[in-house]
Motif scaffolding. Structure first.
Motif, PDB file in Angstrom:
ATOM      1  N   VAL A   5     -56.856   4.879  -8.520  1.00 26.44           N
ATOM      2  CA  VAL A   5     -57.765   5.775  -7.636  1.00 26.44           C
ATOM      3  C   VAL A   5     -58.021   6.612  -6.341  1.00 26.44           C
ATOM      4  O   VAL A   5     -57.663   5.705  -5.506  1.00 26.44           O
ATOM      5  N   GLU A   6     -58.020   7.660  -6.376  1.00 23.98           N
ATOM      6  CA  GLU A   6     -57.402   8.241  -5.116  1.00 23.98           C
ATOM      7  C   GLU A   6     -59.214   8.823  -4.571  1.00 23.98           C
ATOM      8  O   GLU A   6     -60.179   9.205  -5.394  1.00 23.98           O
ATOM      9  N   SER A   7     -59.496   9.048  -3.503  1.00 21.08           N
ATOM     10  CA  SER A   7     -60.393   9.700  -2.880  1.00 21.08           C
ATOM     11  C   SER A   7     -60.119   9.829  -1.202  1.00 21.08           C
ATOM     12  O   SER A   7     -58.688   9.746  -0.571  1.00 21.08           O
ATOM     13  N   GLY A   8     -60.423  11.172  -0.850  1.00 27.22           N
ATOM     14  CA  GLY A   8     -60.429  11.245   0.546  1.00 27.22           C
ATOM     15  C   GLY A   8     -59.256  12.886   1.266  1.00 27.22           C
ATOM     16  O   GLY A   8     -59.969  13.110   2.105  1.00 27.22           O
ATOM     17  N   GLY A   9     -59.945  13.341   0.068  1.00 28.19           N
ATOM     18  CA  GLY A   9     -59.217  14.777   0.126  1.00 28.19           C
ATOM     19  C   GLY A   9     -60.261  15.978   0.526  1.00 28.19           C
ATOM     20  O   GLY A   9     -61.669  15.361   0.515  1.00 28.19           O
ATOM     21  N   GLY A  10     -59.556  17.119   1.168  1.00 28.58           N
ATOM     22  CA  GLY A  10     -60.251  18.060   0.602  1.00 28.58           C
ATOM     23  C   GLY A  10     -59.928  18.991   1.228  1.00 28.58           C
ATOM     24  O   GLY A  10     -58.970  19.437   2.132  1.00 28.58           O
ATOM     25  N   LEU A  11     -60.891  19.752   2.267  1.00 26.83           N
ATOM     26  CA  LEU A  11     -60.503  21.343   3.348  1.00 26.83           C
ATOM     27  C   LEU A  11     -60.817  21.301   4.419  1.00 26.83           C
ATOM     28  O   LEU A  11     -61.214  20.248   5.425  1.00 26.83           O
ATOM     29  N   VAL A  12     -59.362  21.758   5.254  1.00 22.00           N
ATOM     30  CA  VAL A  12     -59.241  20.923   6.480  1.00 22.00           C
ATOM     31  C   VAL A  12     -57.999  22.140   6.919  1.00 22.00           C
ATOM     32  O   VAL A  12     -56.967  22.602   6.513  1.00 22.00           O
ATOM     33  N   GLN A  13     -58.901  22.474   8.601  1.00 22.04           N
ATOM     34  CA  GLN A  13     -58.136  23.399   9.172  1.00 22.04           C
ATOM     35  C   GLN A  13     -56.769  22.840   9.102  1.00 22.04           C
ATOM     36  O   GLN A  13     -56.394  21.339   9.900  1.00 22.04           O
ATOM     37  N   ALA A  14     -55.636  23.787   9.456  1.00 21.82           N
ATOM     38  CA  ALA A  14     -54.456  23.367  10.112  1.00 21.82           C
ATOM     39  C   ALA A  14     -53.784  22.503  12.087  1.00 21.82           C
ATOM     40  O   ALA A  14     -55.096  22.808  12.222  1.00 21.82           O
ATOM     41  N   GLY A  15     -53.632  21.297  11.685  1.00 25.52           N
ATOM     42  CA  GLY A  15     -53.558  21.182  12.870  1.00 25.52           C
ATOM     43  C   GLY A  15     -54.993  19.564  12.403  1.00 25.52           C
ATOM     44  O   GLY A  15     -54.183  18.629  13.552  1.00 25.52           O
ATOM     45  N   GLY A  16     -55.148  19.379  11.421  1.00 26.38           N
ATOM     46  CA  GLY A  16     -56.482  18.407  11.597  1.00 26.38           C
ATOM     47  C   GLY A  16     -55.490  17.523  10.668  1.00 26.38           C
ATOM     48  O   GLY A  16     -54.645  17.648  11.021  1.00 26.38           O
ATOM     49  N   SER A  17     -56.400  16.531  10.778  1.00 23.63           N
ATOM     50  CA  SER A  17     -56.006  15.225   9.759  1.00 23.63           C
ATOM     51  C   SER A  17     -57.319  15.144   9.110  1.00 23.63           C
ATOM     52  O   SER A  17     -58.177  15.442   9.117  1.00 23.63           O
ATOM     53  N   LEU A  18     -56.588  14.016   7.719  1.00 28.96           N
ATOM     54  CA  LEU A  18     -56.640  13.786   6.757  1.00 28.96           C
ATOM     55  C   LEU A  18     -56.505  12.217   6.590  1.00 28.96           C
ATOM     56  O   LEU A  18     -55.665  12.059   7.105  1.00 28.96           O
ATOM     57  N   ARG A  19     -57.812  11.058   6.027  1.00 31.32           N
ATOM     58  CA  ARG A  19     -57.043   9.793   5.424  1.00 31.32           C
ATOM     59  C   ARG A  19     -57.364   9.571   4.335  1.00 31.32           C
ATOM     60  O   ARG A  19     -58.491   9.831   3.826  1.00 31.32           O
ATOM     61  N   LEU A  20     -56.145   9.225   2.842  1.00 29.48           N
ATOM     62  CA  LEU A  20     -56.518   9.774   1.364  1.00 29.48           C
ATOM     63  C   LEU A  20     -56.955   8.129   0.898  1.00 29.48           C
ATOM     64  O   LEU A  20     -55.646   7.120   2.073  1.00 29.48           O
ATOM     65  N   SER A  21     -57.306   7.452   0.513  1.00 24.13           N
ATOM     66  CA  SER A  21     -57.168   6.507  -0.158  1.00 24.13           C
ATOM     67  C   SER A  21     -57.209   6.337  -1.776  1.00 24.13           C
ATOM     68  O   SER A  21     -57.390   7.161  -2.406  1.00 24.13           O
ATOM     69  N   CYS A  22     -56.333   4.742  -2.027  1.00 25.03           N
ATOM     70  CA  CYS A  22     -56.324   4.221  -3.647  1.00 25.03           C
ATOM     71  C   CYS A  22     -56.451   3.283  -3.849  1.00 25.03           C
ATOM     72  O   CYS A  22     -55.546   2.677  -2.495  1.00 25.03           O
ATOM     73  N   ALA A  23     -57.318   2.848  -4.021  1.00 24.67           N
ATOM     74  CA  ALA A  23     -57.753   1.362  -4.869  1.00 24.67           C
ATOM     75  C   ALA A  23     -57.519   1.291  -6.238  1.00 24.67           C
ATOM     76  O   ALA A  23     -57.513   2.282  -7.320  1.00 24.67           O
ATOM     77  N   ALA A  24     -56.686   0.367  -6.134  1.00 23.56           N
ATOM     78  CA  ALA A  24     -56.366  -0.487  -7.875  1.00 23.56           C
ATOM     79  C   ALA A  24     -56.747  -1.422  -7.814  1.00 23.56           C
ATOM     80  O   ALA A  24     -57.536  -1.854  -7.235  1.00 23.56           O
ATOM     81  N   SER A  25     -56.675  -1.328  -9.268  1.00 24.38           N
ATOM     82  CA  SER A  25     -56.944  -2.191 -10.258  1.00 24.38           C
ATOM     83  C   SER A  25     -56.305  -2.907 -11.762  1.00 24.38           C
ATOM     84  O   SER A  25     -55.646  -2.101 -11.266  1.00 24.38           O
ATOM     85  N   GLY A  26     -56.492  -3.941 -11.656  1.00 26.24           N
ATOM     86  CA  GLY A  26     -55.227  -4.768 -13.174  1.00 26.24           C
ATOM     87  C   GLY A  26     -54.756  -5.323 -12.198  1.00 26.24           C
ATOM     88  O   GLY A  26     -54.367  -5.856 -10.862  1.00 26.24           O
ATOM     89  N   SER A  27     -53.885  -5.471 -13.233  1.00 25.93           N
ATOM     90  CA  SER A  27     -52.287  -6.216 -12.657  1.00 25.93           C
ATOM     91  C   SER A  27     -51.089  -5.428 -12.694  1.00 25.93           C
ATOM     92  O   SER A  27     -51.273  -4.262 -13.120  1.00 25.93           O
ATOM     93  N   THR A  28     -50.679  -5.775 -11.665  1.00 26.21           N
ATOM     94  CA  THR A  28     -49.138  -5.173 -11.123  1.00 26.21           C
ATOM     95  C   THR A  28     -48.603  -6.455 -10.881  1.00 26.21           C
ATOM     96  O   THR A  28     -47.915  -6.135 -10.093  1.00 26.21           O
ATOM     97  N   PHE A  29     -47.985  -7.403 -11.711  1.00 24.58           N
ATOM     98  CA  PHE A  29     -47.470  -8.719 -11.616  1.00 24.58           C
ATOM     99  C   PHE A  29     -45.978  -7.804 -11.307  1.00 24.58           C
ATOM    100  O   PHE A  29     -45.143  -8.182 -10.447  1.00 24.58           O
ATOM    101  N   SER A  30     -45.491  -7.036 -12.435  1.00 25.69           N
ATOM    102  CA  SER A  30     -43.982  -6.364 -12.925  1.00 25.69           C
ATOM    103  C   SER A  30     -43.673  -5.953 -11.436  1.00 25.69           C
ATOM    104  O   SER A  30     -42.682  -4.949 -11.860  1.00 25.69           O
ATOM    105  N   LEU A  31     -44.452  -4.560 -10.660  1.00 25.09           N
ATOM    106  CA  LEU A  31     -45.016  -4.239  -9.864  1.00 25.09           C
ATOM    107  C   LEU A  31     -44.555  -4.408  -8.281  1.00 25.09           C
ATOM    108  O   LEU A  31     -45.733  -5.221  -7.927  1.00 25.09           O
ATOM    109  N   ASN A  32     -43.502  -3.931  -7.800  1.00 28.13           N
ATOM    110  CA  ASN A  32     -44.043  -4.231  -6.111  1.00 28.13           C
ATOM    111  C   ASN A  32     -43.969  -3.164  -5.042  1.00 28.13           C
ATOM    112  O   ASN A  32     -44.801  -3.679  -3.915  1.00 28.13           O
ATOM    113  N   ALA A  33     -44.475  -2.122  -5.904  1.00 28.17           N
ATOM    114  CA  ALA A  33     -44.926  -1.054  -4.456  1.00 28.17           C
ATOM    115  C   ALA A  33     -45.297  -0.542  -4.837  1.00 28.17           C
ATOM    116  O   ALA A  33     -46.032   0.154  -6.513  1.00 28.17           O
ATOM    117  N   MET A  34     -46.136   0.461  -3.712  1.00 27.42           N
ATOM    118  CA  MET A  34     -47.533   1.606  -4.293  1.00 27.42           C
ATOM    119  C   MET A  34     -46.568   3.263  -3.357  1.00 27.42           C
ATOM    120  O   MET A  34     -46.097   3.210  -2.748  1.00 27.42           O
TER     121      MET A  34
END
Length: 122
Positions: A5-34
């Protein structure tokens, strides 16, 4: 089963900053990266950045290195994408993915979030 589940997007002016988040749940046993991808209208989805599960290895799109930074907090099962000095061409839907890092290459899986819109105005 993996849920992202991603969050943190939005409207920003050029030169600005944003921080996106990705909350993970469930089994990622076979996966080693995001990874973070983005897709602008009329363009293919492209890899922005990826990070190994222990955070020790990161990979960036060459064109974005220096402005974007990926990190993770495994205590919160969350991956972040810090985006600085944003430009109108960064406007896109940003997606989180669970995948694999093999050497310097990131391989995406079928586990995607729903995406979060980032719009950068000039």
């Amino acid at each position: 089963q993996v849920q992202l589940v991603e969050s943190g997007g939005g409207l920003v002016q050029a030169g600005g900053s944003l921080r996106l988040s990705c909350a993970a749940s469930g089994s990622t046993f076979s996966l080693n990266a995001m990874g973070w991808y983005r897709q602008a209208p009329g363009k293919q989805r492209e890899l922005v950045a990826a990070i190994s599960n222990n955070g020790g290895t990161t990979k960036y799109s060459d064109s974005l290195k220096g402005r974007f930074s990926i990190s993770r907090d495994n205590t919160k099962n969350t991956v972040y994408l810090q985006m600085n000095s944003l430009k109108p061409e960064d406007t896109a839907v940003y997606y989180c993915n669970a995948g694999e890092l093999r050497g310097s290459r990131y391989f995406f899986s079928n586990y995607w979030g729903q995406g979060t819109q980032v719009t950068v105005s000039s």
